[in-house]
Design an enzyme around this catalytic site. Structure first.
Site, PDB file in Angstrom:
ATOM      1  N   ASP A  79      -9.768   1.643   4.514  1.00 41.90           N
ATOM      2  CA  ASP A  79      -8.859   1.112   5.089  1.00 41.90           C
ATOM      3  C   ASP A  79      -8.484   2.023   6.573  1.00 41.90           C
ATOM      4  O   ASP A  79      -9.252   2.927   6.537  1.00 41.90           O
ATOM      5  CB  ASP A  79      -7.258   1.331   4.482  1.00 41.90           C
ATOM      6  CG  ASP A  79      -7.315   2.752   3.548  1.00 41.90           C
ATOM      7  OD1 ASP A  79      -8.112   3.601   3.742  1.00 41.90           O
ATOM      8  OD2 ASP A  79      -6.460   2.646   2.556  1.00 41.90           O
ATOM      9  N   ASN A 148       3.014   4.962  -5.493  1.00 44.85           N
ATOM     10  CA  ASN A 148       3.738   3.637  -5.909  1.00 44.85           C
ATOM     11  C   ASN A 148       2.511   2.879  -6.534  1.00 44.85           C
ATOM     12  O   ASN A 148       2.891   1.581  -6.757  1.00 44.85           O
ATOM     13  CB  ASN A 148       4.464   3.102  -4.696  1.00 44.85           C
ATOM     14  CG  ASN A 148       3.080   2.796  -3.597  1.00 44.85           C
ATOM     15  OD1 ASN A 148       2.290   2.982  -3.757  1.00 44.85           O
ATOM     16  ND2 ASN A 148       3.609   1.988  -2.420  1.00 44.85           N
ATOM     17  N   HIS A 150      -0.444   2.091  -5.289  1.00 48.88           N
ATOM     18  CA  HIS A 150      -1.153   1.418  -4.440  1.00 48.88           C
ATOM     19  C   HIS A 150      -2.995   1.650  -4.348  1.00 48.88           C
ATOM     20  O   HIS A 150      -2.877   3.262  -4.669  1.00 48.88           O
ATOM     21  CB  HIS A 150      -0.791   1.432  -3.010  1.00 48.88           C
ATOM     22  CG  HIS A 150      -0.736   2.674  -2.242  1.00 48.88           C
ATOM     23  ND1 HIS A 150       0.249   3.058  -1.201  1.00 48.88           N
ATOM     24  CD2 HIS A 150      -1.863   3.480  -2.084  1.00 48.88           C
ATOM     25  CE1 HIS A 150      -0.228   4.139  -0.691  1.00 48.88           C
ATOM     26  NE2 HIS A 150      -1.317   4.357  -1.060  1.00 48.88           N
ATOM     27  N   GLU A 155      -0.309  -2.463  -1.170  1.00 46.43           N
ATOM     28  CA  GLU A 155       0.932  -1.822  -1.702  1.00 46.43           C
ATOM     29  C   GLU A 155       1.425  -2.732  -2.710  1.00 46.43           C
ATOM     30  O   GLU A 155       0.805  -3.912  -3.115  1.00 46.43           O
ATOM     31  CB  GLU A 155       2.128  -2.325  -0.646  1.00 46.43           C
ATOM     32  CG  GLU A 155       1.557  -1.250   0.654  1.00 46.43           C
ATOM     33  CD  GLU A 155       1.940   0.218   0.330  1.00 46.43           C
ATOM     34  OE1 GLU A 155       1.926   0.763  -0.763  1.00 46.43           O
ATOM     35  OE2 GLU A 155       2.275   0.734   1.269  1.00 46.43           O
TER      36      GLU A 155
HETATM   37  C1  GLP Z   1      -3.346   6.620   1.109  1.00 48.88           C
HETATM   38  C2  GLP Z   1      -4.791   6.008   1.342  1.00 48.88           C
HETATM   39  C3  GLP Z   1      -5.452   5.796   0.152  1.00 48.88           C
HETATM   40  C4  GLP Z   1      -4.886   6.968  -0.830  1.00 48.88           C
HETATM   41  C5  GLP Z   1      -3.743   7.208  -1.098  1.00 48.88           C
HETATM   42  C6  GLP Z   1      -3.256   8.617  -2.088  1.00 48.88           C
HETATM   43  O1  GLP Z   1      -2.230   5.979   1.736  1.00 48.88           O
HETATM   44  N1  GLP Z   1      -4.478   4.587   1.814  1.00 48.88           N
HETATM   45  O2  GLP Z   1      -6.792   5.370   0.122  1.00 48.88           O
HETATM   46  O3  GLP Z   1      -5.938   7.031  -1.897  1.00 48.88           O
HETATM   47  O4  GLP Z   1      -2.740   6.633  -0.385  1.00 48.88           O
HETATM   48  O5  GLP Z   1      -3.224   9.406  -1.021  1.00 48.88           O
HETATM   49  P1  GLP Z   1      -3.519  10.948  -1.395  1.00 48.88           P
HETATM   50  O6  GLP Z   1      -4.386  11.167  -1.950  1.00 48.88           O
HETATM   51  O7  GLP Z   1      -3.135  11.619   0.134  1.00 48.88           O
HETATM   52  O8  GLP Z   1      -2.150  11.085  -2.363  1.00 48.88           O
END
Ligand code: GLP
Length: 271
Positions: A79, A148, A150, A155
């Site tokens: 993304d 959450n 995702h 989402e």
């Molecule tokens: C982000 C990214 C995801 C990531 C997730 C968890 O928003 N778009 O690819 O895996 O949320 O983030 P983190 O590893 O910083 O907790």
């Protein structure tokens, strides 16, 4: 049967629980290394965020010690934020350069990240899907999970068959990711993300969950119903998915002891 071969032919989701963040991340890095050693032209799906940072550090160390090379590896990131220039310090392209690509021998023409600045975004999404197809699909997709549930920026309530598209972020995600932005910086609230259907087409998936704050999402992913309310739960339907957790992220799992036991059995009989 070699370990990677065994992984390739298994079916139920493998849950690996390790004591620390470092051990869980090293497991993920070893997993990626095995794939690359078997296939130096592998196509990797990559993620950003905190969960994958230690894994990238370990991969860099492996490259620096001559254990592995990324010369012919192709990468597709999950993304990117809409509206940030690629060289913006908070873009995911910048993150990937800083945290991984600048430290390994990857060929920059083999790096793909959704085009999110001054584009026809719909076209950009279609092009991304066709580029993945042109490269024969993703061999191994690395994922983190949002609090959450995702995956990528899919989402809750995202269609389980969704493809690469523009997605509006939830307030929960915006708040969680605000730690990466300065007070005076505009934080995007929309992004392009690979869809859940796109992610599920990867031949192999490894998801990393670290920390107590991920324990609810992780429990929903592994033990909840498969539901668009927890997009990560779709991995229960993937033929080769591994979820690697540190103890804290695993602390809400009802069948914690069972996963420890099944992994022991897996290592004993399948490797
Ligand atoms: C982000 C990214 C995801 C990531 C997730 C968890 O928003 N778009 O690819 O895996 O949320 O983030 P983190 O590893 O910083 O907790």
């Amino acid at each position: 049967m070699g370990r990677w071969q065994a992984v390739k032919t298994r079916n139920p989701m493998r849950v690996v629980i390790l004591p620390t963040e470092q051990e869980a991340s090293d497991f993920a890095a070893d997993f990626i290394e095995k794939l690359i050693i078997e296939n130096e032209n592998a196509v990797l799906g990559l993620a950003t965020g905190s969960s994958v940072l230690l894994t990238y550090e370990t991969l860099i160390k492996k490259y620096q010690s001559g254990e592995m090379s990324f010369k012919n590896i192709i990468t597709f990131n999950l993304d990117e934020y809409i509206g940030l220039k690629p060289n913006h310090t908070k873009s995911y392209r910048h993150y990937m350069n800083q945290k991984l690509f600048d430290h390994i021998d990857i060929d920059t023409k083999n790096v793909f990240i959704p085009e999110c600045f001054n584009q026809d975004y719909e076209l950009s999404c279609e092009n991304y899907e066709s580029k993945i197809r042109q490269h024969g699909g993703i061999d191994l997709q690395l994922l983190g999970i949002g609090t959450n549930g995702h995956i990528g920026f899919n989402e809750p309530t995202s269609s389980l068959k969704s493809r690469t598209r523009v997605k509006t972020l939830t307030q929960n995600t915006i708040t969680n990711n605000s730690r990466f932005f300065e007070n005076n910086e505009v934080q995007p609230s929309i992004a392009i993300t690979m869809g859940i259907g796109t992610i599920m087409e990867a031949q192999n998936i490894i998801l990393i969950g670290l920390g107590k704050h991920k324990s609810k999402a992780v429990a929903d992913l592994i033990e909840g119903p498969v539901s668009s309310f927890c997009p990560g739960s779709v991995l229960q339907n993937h033929r080769n998915a591994v979820v690697v957790l540190d103890n804290l992220a695993a602390s809400n799992l009802k069948l914690y002891d069972y996963y420890i036991h099944t992994e022991k059995m897996y290592l004993k009989y399948m490797c």
